[in-house]
Structures are given as structure tokens and as C-alpha cells.
Write a protein that holds these residues in place. Structure first.
Motif, mmCIF file in Angstrom:
data_model
loop_
_atom_site.group_PDB
_atom_site.id
_atom_site.type_symbol
_atom_site.label_atom_id
_atom_site.label_comp_id
_atom_site.label_asym_id
_atom_site.label_seq_id
_atom_site.Cartn_x
_atom_site.Cartn_y
_atom_site.Cartn_z
ATOM 1 N N GLY A 80 44.021 53.085 46.059
ATOM 2 C CA GLY A 80 44.134 51.813 45.346
ATOM 3 C C GLY A 80 44.703 50.741 46.256
ATOM 4 O O GLY A 80 45.382 51.043 47.239
ATOM 5 N N HIS A 81 44.422 49.486 45.940
ATOM 6 C CA HIS A 81 44.862 48.378 46.796
ATOM 7 C C HIS A 81 44.889 47.062 46.032
ATOM 8 O O HIS A 81 44.195 46.902 45.036
ATOM 9 N N PHE A 82 45.699 46.159 46.539
ATOM 10 C CA PHE A 82 45.567 44.733 46.231
ATOM 11 C C PHE A 82 44.629 44.153 47.283
ATOM 12 O O PHE A 82 44.415 44.761 48.334
ATOM 13 N N HIS A 83 44.090 42.977 47.026
ATOM 14 C CA HIS A 83 43.407 42.255 48.094
ATOM 15 C C HIS A 83 44.420 41.357 48.794
ATOM 16 O O HIS A 83 45.330 40.817 48.152
ATOM 17 N N THR A 84 44.272 41.236 50.098
ATOM 18 C CA THR A 84 45.189 40.393 50.877
ATOM 19 C C THR A 84 45.107 38.955 50.379
ATOM 20 O O THR A 84 46.134 38.279 50.213
ATOM 21 N N ALA A 132 38.585 38.707 42.815
ATOM 22 C CA ALA A 132 38.034 39.657 41.846
ATOM 23 C C ALA A 132 37.070 40.621 42.531
ATOM 24 O O ALA A 132 36.723 40.457 43.709
ATOM 25 N N GLU A 133 36.652 41.627 41.789
ATOM 26 C CA GLU A 133 35.724 42.621 42.331
ATOM 27 C C GLU A 133 34.955 43.246 41.167
ATOM 28 O O GLU A 133 35.507 43.409 40.079
ATOM 29 N N ILE A 134 33.697 43.567 41.430
ATOM 30 C CA ILE A 134 32.876 44.259 40.435
ATOM 31 C C ILE A 134 32.699 45.710 40.863
ATOM 32 O O ILE A 134 32.407 45.984 42.035
ATOM 33 N N TYR A 135 32.880 46.615 39.935
ATOM 34 C CA TYR A 135 32.551 48.036 40.140
ATOM 35 C C TYR A 135 31.510 48.437 39.097
ATOM 36 O O TYR A 135 31.720 48.230 37.900
ATOM 37 N N TYR A 136 30.438 49.010 39.564
ATOM 38 C CA TYR A 136 29.364 49.472 38.680
ATOM 39 C C TYR A 136 29.273 50.993 38.789
ATOM 40 O O TYR A 136 29.149 51.535 39.892
ATOM 41 N N ALA A 163 45.781 44.875 41.447
ATOM 42 C CA ALA A 163 45.523 46.071 42.256
ATOM 43 C C ALA A 163 44.593 46.978 41.460
ATOM 44 O O ALA A 163 44.595 46.934 40.226
ATOM 45 N N HIS A 164 43.795 47.790 42.152
ATOM 46 C CA HIS A 164 42.829 48.616 41.437
ATOM 47 C C HIS A 164 42.647 49.956 42.132
ATOM 48 O O HIS A 164 42.703 50.051 43.349
ATOM 49 N N ARG A 165 42.450 50.964 41.298
ATOM 50 C CA ARG A 165 42.317 52.345 41.754
ATOM 51 C C ARG A 165 41.267 53.001 40.878
ATOM 52 O O ARG A 165 41.303 52.870 39.651
ATOM 53 N N GLY A 221 40.189 41.216 52.303
ATOM 54 C CA GLY A 221 41.147 42.145 52.915
ATOM 55 C C GLY A 221 41.737 43.129 51.914
ATOM 56 O O GLY A 221 41.549 43.004 50.699
ATOM 57 N N HIS A 222 42.444 44.134 52.429
ATOM 58 C CA HIS A 222 43.060 45.162 51.598
ATOM 59 C C HIS A 222 44.540 45.253 51.901
ATOM 60 O O HIS A 222 44.937 45.253 53.048
ATOM 61 N N ASP A 223 45.330 45.336 50.860
ATOM 62 C CA ASP A 223 46.782 45.456 51.001
ATOM 63 C C ASP A 223 47.215 46.729 50.282
ATOM 64 O O ASP A 223 47.248 46.774 49.056
HETATM 65 NI NI NI Z 1 39.158 45.974 46.094
#
Ligand code: NI
Length: 194
Positions: free
Chosen positions: A91-95, A100-104, A139-141, A162-164
Motif C-alpha cells: 500500500g502507498h500514498f502518492h507523493t 486519484a487512481e482507478i482500479y478495475y 493511501a490504498h492497498r 510517485g509513491h510514498d
Molecule cells: Ni497508487
């Protein structure tokens, strides 16, 4: 069309591996790569000693981390548990936090766990054919809550985001997803210390 990421060949999605154009994963994570990420560290160490299987990997096509581009790929989480906690990504936050982000969900059965720095928690079940919109700042996992099926999700987000991982590696998420009497359940993370 002269653009390095417009490709003439079709971008294929493979039933079993996600993105079909990739010969090998961009990243993989085994039990040995996830020390202290699960609540039951003893169980994790036991699984590392017993063959150190793969927990998850990613396939992506390597779009550069530039403004205006879209990074995309597939995330694959294999079924299994550490103690009673389902297999999951770090899992991560974005820098760039407000990204936002889409997951399908292409295959399997999962839960997307999300939390903001202020402590707002969201979680959403993902079944084959369904998408989740992860709002900026969260953050998302990805968590595979199936006992048998592989969870395959396609993701896309701004390529320069980026990924944090830092704060998550120290504290984890506020909530965990565990198996209880054959189904998934969200519980407070007893190790989360604010
Ligand atoms: Ni992400």
C-alpha cells in the motif's frame, strides 16, 4: 502517430497474468519482502522459511514519470493468509498526495483499503468486472479475500504522482482485513499507534 507510448500492437489483457505484453513482472513481493507488515510476524517468518512464496507482483509497460502521461498496469495478489490476515500489497500514498487512481478488477475477489492522513478510512469490495475509484489523498492497498482465486486489478493514475510508502511501513494501515468464520472482516489494527 509518433508517440513512444502509442503502440501499434494491441495492449492485451491476459486472463491469468493481467497485462499480456509483459514478459516478466516489474516488481514482486514475497514473504521475505514483507517483514513486520502483517500483524502475525511469527506466521510470516514461518511462511518465509517454508518456501518464501510470492504474495504479489506487478506488470507495467514503463511509462515515464512525466506530467501528462498515464501510468498503468496490473497488480496480481495471490490467494493466501498470514495468520488470519489476507494477502495484501504494501500500500502507498502518492507523493503528489492529491492524486486519484482507478482500479478495475479483472479477476478474483478483493477489498481496496483506503485511508487519508487525517484518519478517514474507506474500504470497497472488488469483484470481477467492477472498478474502484481511489480518491486523491487516500493511501490504498489491495487485499485478496478469496481463499482460492488470484486477484488481478488494472490500475491507471497520473504518471508523475510517485509513491510514498514511508508512513505505511512505520505504522501500517489503521484497519486490517482478516478471515473470520469463512468471510472477510475489517478490524482495528492493534499495532497502529497514531
Ligand atoms: Ni497508487
Amino acid at each position: 502517430m509518433n508517440h513512444p507510448f502509442y503502440v501499434e500492437t494491441p495492449i492485451k489483457f491476459d486472463e491469468n497474468t493481467g497485462l499480456g505484453n509483459c514478459e516478466k513482472p516489474a516488481l514482486e513481493r514475497r514473504y521475505s519482502n514483507m517483514k513486520n507488515m502483517y500483524l502475525d510476524e511469527e506466521a510470516r517468518a514461518g511462511k518465509e522459511a517454508a518456501g518464501d512464496d510470492l504474495i504479489y507482483n506487478f506488470y507495467e509497460l514503463g511509462v515515464p514519470e512525466k506530467e501528462g502521461e498515464l501510468a498503468y498496469g496490473t497488480s496480481i495478489v495471490y490467494p493466501g493468509k498470514v495468520g488470519n490476515e489476507y494477502h495484501m500489497t504494501n500500500g502507498h500514498f502518492h507523493t503528489i498526495l492529491d492524486t486519484a487512481e482507478i482500479y478495475y478488477c479483472q479477476a478474483g475477489h478483493g477489498v481496496m483499503m483506503m485511508e487519508s492522513p487525517e484518519g478517514d478510512v474507506l474500504y470497497k469490495e472488488m469483484k470481477k468486472g467492477e472498478a474502484v475509484y481511489v480518491p486523491g489523498r487516500y493511501a490504498h492497498r489491495s487485499i485478496n479475500v478469496s481463499e482460492t482465486e488470484t486477484l488481478i486489478t488494472f490500475y491507471v493514475f497520473r504518471a508523475d504522482a510517485g509513491h510514498d510508502y514511508g508512513s505505511i511501513k512505520e505504522k501500517g494501515f489503521r484497519k486490517l482485513v482478516v478471515e473470520e468464520e469463512g468471510s472477510w472482516k475489517v478490524i482495528d489494527n492493534p499495532r497502529w499507534n497514531g
